[in-house]
Design a protein around this motif. Sequence first.
Motif, PDB file in Angstrom:
ATOM      1  N   ASP A 150      -0.656  50.707 -42.223  1.00  0.00           N
ATOM      2  CA  ASP A 150      -0.364  50.154 -40.894  1.00  0.00           C
ATOM      3  C   ASP A 150      -1.566  50.272 -39.962  1.00  0.00           C
ATOM      4  OD1 ASP A 150       2.116  49.681 -41.858  1.00  0.00           O
ATOM      5  OD2 ASP A 150       3.186  50.986 -40.477  1.00  0.00           O
ATOM      6  N   GLU A 151      -2.663  49.694 -40.386  1.00  0.00           N
ATOM      7  CA  GLU A 151      -3.915  49.836 -39.646  1.00  0.00           C
ATOM      8  C   GLU A 151      -3.787  49.427 -38.180  1.00  0.00           C
ATOM      9  OE1 GLU A 151      -6.791  51.028 -40.264  1.00  0.00           O
ATOM     10  OE2 GLU A 151      -8.043  50.151 -38.697  1.00  0.00           O
ATOM     11  N   LEU A 152      -3.125  48.309 -37.927  1.00  0.00           N
ATOM     12  CA  LEU A 152      -3.071  47.833 -36.547  1.00  0.00           C
ATOM     13  C   LEU A 152      -2.274  48.815 -35.689  1.00  0.00           C
ATOM     14  CD1 LEU A 152      -3.710  45.737 -34.444  1.00  0.00           C
ATOM     15  CD2 LEU A 152      -1.768  44.394 -35.236  1.00  0.00           C
ATOM     16  N   ALA A 153      -1.197  49.347 -36.242  1.00  0.00           N
ATOM     17  CA  ALA A 153      -0.420  50.331 -35.481  1.00  0.00           C
ATOM     18  C   ALA A 153      -1.267  51.560 -35.190  1.00  0.00           C
ATOM     19  CB  ALA A 153       0.828  50.712 -36.267  1.00  0.00           C
ATOM     20  N   LEU A 154      -2.062  51.977 -36.173  1.00  0.00           N
ATOM     21  CA  LEU A 154      -2.963  53.119 -35.969  1.00  0.00           C
ATOM     22  C   LEU A 154      -3.900  52.864 -34.804  1.00  0.00           C
ATOM     23  CD1 LEU A 154      -4.333  54.303 -39.437  1.00  0.00           C
ATOM     24  CD2 LEU A 154      -2.817  55.484 -37.846  1.00  0.00           C
ATOM     25  N   ARG A 155      -4.460  51.654 -34.796  1.00  0.00           N
ATOM     26  CA  ARG A 155      -5.415  51.328 -33.741  1.00  0.00           C
ATOM     27  C   ARG A 155      -4.745  51.345 -32.383  1.00  0.00           C
ATOM     28  NH1 ARG A 155      -9.874  47.071 -35.669  1.00  0.00           N
ATOM     29  NH2 ARG A 155     -10.151  47.833 -37.770  1.00  0.00           N
ATOM     30  N   LYS A 156      -3.523  50.843 -32.357  1.00  0.00           N
ATOM     31  CA  LYS A 156      -2.848  50.814 -31.066  1.00  0.00           C
ATOM     32  C   LYS A 156      -2.563  52.232 -30.607  1.00  0.00           C
ATOM     33  CE  LYS A 156      -0.670  46.314 -31.756  1.00  0.00           C
ATOM     34  NZ  LYS A 156       0.530  45.627 -32.255  1.00  0.00           N
ATOM     35  N   GLU A 157      -2.156  53.102 -31.536  1.00  0.00           N
ATOM     36  CA  GLU A 157      -1.820  54.468 -31.149  1.00  0.00           C
ATOM     37  C   GLU A 157      -3.047  55.275 -30.798  1.00  0.00           C
ATOM     38  OE1 GLU A 157       0.370  55.720 -34.554  1.00  0.00           O
ATOM     39  OE2 GLU A 157       1.934  54.253 -34.081  1.00  0.00           O
TER      40      GLU A 157
END
Lengths: 661, 203
Positions: free
Chosen positions: A561-568
Amino acid sequence: MLGRLTLHALPFYSLIALGGALVTVLAGLAVLGVVAWFGAWRYLWQEWLTSVDHKRIGMMYIIMALVMLLRGFVDAIMMRTQQAVALNSQGYLPPGHFDQVFSSHGTIMIFFVAMPFLTGLINIVVPQQIGARDVAFPFMNSLSLGLTAAGAGLVLISLVLGKFSAAGWTAYPPYSELKFSPGVGVDYWIWAVLISGVGSTLTGINFVVTIVARRAPGMHLMRMPLFTWTAFCTVILMVFAFPALTVASALLGLDRTLGMHFFTNGHGGDMMNYINMFWMWGHPEVYIVVLPSFGVYSEVVATFSGKPLFGYKSVVFATMAIALLSFMVWLHHFFTMGASANVNAFFGITTMIIAVPTGVKIFNWLLTMYRGRIRMVAAMYWTVGFIVTFTIGGMTGVLLAIAPVDYLMHNTTFLVAHFHNMLIGGALFGYFAGYQYWFPKATGFRLDETWGKRAFWAWFVGFYLAFMPLYVLGFMGMPRRLERYYVPSWQPLLLVAELGALTILTGIICQIIQLVVSVRNRAALRDTTGDPWDGRTLEWMTASPPAAYNFAVLPHVHGVDELALRKESGSHMNPPGIYHDLEPCRDIVVPNNTGAGPLIGALAFGLGFAMVWYIWWLAILAGLGIWGLLVMRSFDDNDLHVIPAAEVERTETGRLSAAAR
Amino acid sequence: MALQATGNAAAALAAARTEQEDDRALGFWLYLMSDAVIFALLFATYAVMVVRTAGGPDGHALFHLTHTAIETTLLLLSSITFGFAAIAAKAGRREGVLAWLLVTFALGVGFVGMEIAEFHAAVAQGAGPERSGFLSAYFTLVGTHGLHVTMGLVWIGILWVQVLLRGVTPQAASRLYRLSLFWHFLDIVWIGIFSVVYLPGIR
Ligand code: HEM
Ligand SMILES: [Cu+2]
């Protein structure tokens, strides 16, 4: 000159067949008329048919699937209506015609709805999910589409010229042999299946290589999004299972065309060889069809619960276990055909074992929703509807895996209810969820939610009305593929099933309205960010619709979940940083469009048509044409071109500033 | 905006091509595996059908050891000569590639010719593929292999012309590599055919 093809091939023998033929021809003419009206030939050819862009190819696959779904559904409602009225009477369909209808329904739904739908979703999504700019073999991708379309074309034209097979979607010999099915129907089936099967094998090879070799930096296997994982297992199954179908149908073709004796009654033939090979493909096919849907549910459930999928690793291993086990259960399709009790027991047990990893997944999805911030969008409706429906279908499947039970239930409508339970409630609902979920990614605007939910309710309720009665009818002993009957107590349930089919029809109408409404309101539904659902995976980092190259800068991946990681991780302070690694744009190489794919598809259609009707000269010409195009293609070493860095930069700057607004 | 452009079109193209050729090798392996499944099923079918002669001739009546031995020799030799072509390609020697491909082609034509002769003789004796389940399986298994060899021959021809016109370009070299995989694969299949079809069938 024209082989077996004479004027008798035209469907003047029955009003219903004539009507079907007219509708097919008129619909074809209408499409041509619309294209001509808008003067869109050039646009259609240059931007779509010759395109090697995986997004466009994927969209064309899905359009094909939706059109064929309509065609297959007409068959379905014809059968339901026949059985609703055919108590102590002929009904409105003559026997041979009813047999054609269930054969073409099954063939169309499996080969030309399910296969293109899932292939289309894989095409649109997988390269973006793994952070790739394209598939490994863009031309081969367009070729696969051409071959699939050729197969679909053969099934469609069988309604106009000649009759389709009456031997069921499985074409079991000896009935499908020339002696008992002397017409062209089975040949249509064979060639449609052979040609589209080659297309599927090529798709399989293409995507195995794409997923193995084209992942973005840092995207380890155990960081791949779940849809990609399920797609990976599906395409591996395609590579290894489809050859079995190719062999089975080709040998049947040799029997019919060259008088060989693989599966005939006399001269040493053995029909069991066909049945074994057919299901060596057929059972893996079941998972080819359903695994991508499992992937869709996994993505949708995680996104709309706002948390990572529960037990990512267990879902991955469950998927791999299912893929492996799917090669070890094929005999459960013919428990009653002479295997010994011990063999039946073995395959019954492997079949039950396969239910375990599947059950694991159900809990994964449920536990993902548990304490999540759930947003009940239309895609989630399909997902929740699936969880309930599929569980029921799974349990009836385990029942059928018990060989003694199967002796009672096989060939009844209980089986029909079971597999529709899996195919509609499992596979099709997943494709619809994926359609709803990734539509904005592919087109740039979302689908209307309200009509989506209405469509869901109609399909969901309609499914239960149409198929639960069939379980009961199965217990009452009603055989499948029955064109008329003399048991009055069956009729009420068959009327309920008819009502269910009509309810499903309402659902389909809702989906058509949804599409029209969404296109009309596309300005309001526009997705400027590329990330309309607050997504978690890489495909939401590209624009909607993505540029030809998907990613200006290949993303560096740090986890699941790379994009979620970036958002967090707080880079949301700096919006471009989430969607775009801060690196300079470079020149990007993309493949040239080519007409070879659609042309080979057209020639393959010609080849199949010629073989069906014994028009040998046309077959030879078409075969040579295919070879010629492939050779020409192999001489063409200039199949790539460069999008200059400056142009990439312009595109990306424009997009990011539009998103910031 | 932090985007900026730095471009080098030629380097980008070259990198894309290398990547493409690597992928093609992997893709071709996968194709061979799925082809292997096809042959495996044809072998299995043959194994089941071998006793189903329906009163017609069986292998003993049809196969001849010398014929098969010569056929096998031709095909195995052609694999060796293909190896020499591959070595020449590695060294970038265009003439070597052309010459060895030609030898390979000739050996392959010899093999296919002998197979056609064998089929022809069988059909002339009334032992065609429509005679019995056994003969259907025999013709289909051996014929499918022969068809593959024929396609390999066409492919050798095309590559020969390409090397003649353009020399041993990276594309040609990578095609040659895949063709060699194909050719050796057919050798292996033939060894299977030799052991499963001909050896038990010959007195
Ligand atoms: C949309 C609603 C659908 C309805 C109302 C429907 C109805 C039917 C009916 C009435 C039959 C014949 C049952 C019998 O033999 O007595 C049938 C057979 C079949 N259906 Fe469907 N169906 C639907 C969707 C689908 C879908 C989505 C698939 C696959 C993805 C599918 C695959 C099949 C297959 C494989 C058969 C067996 C054909 C044969 O007997 O050879 N159906 N369906
Ligand atoms: Cu199965």
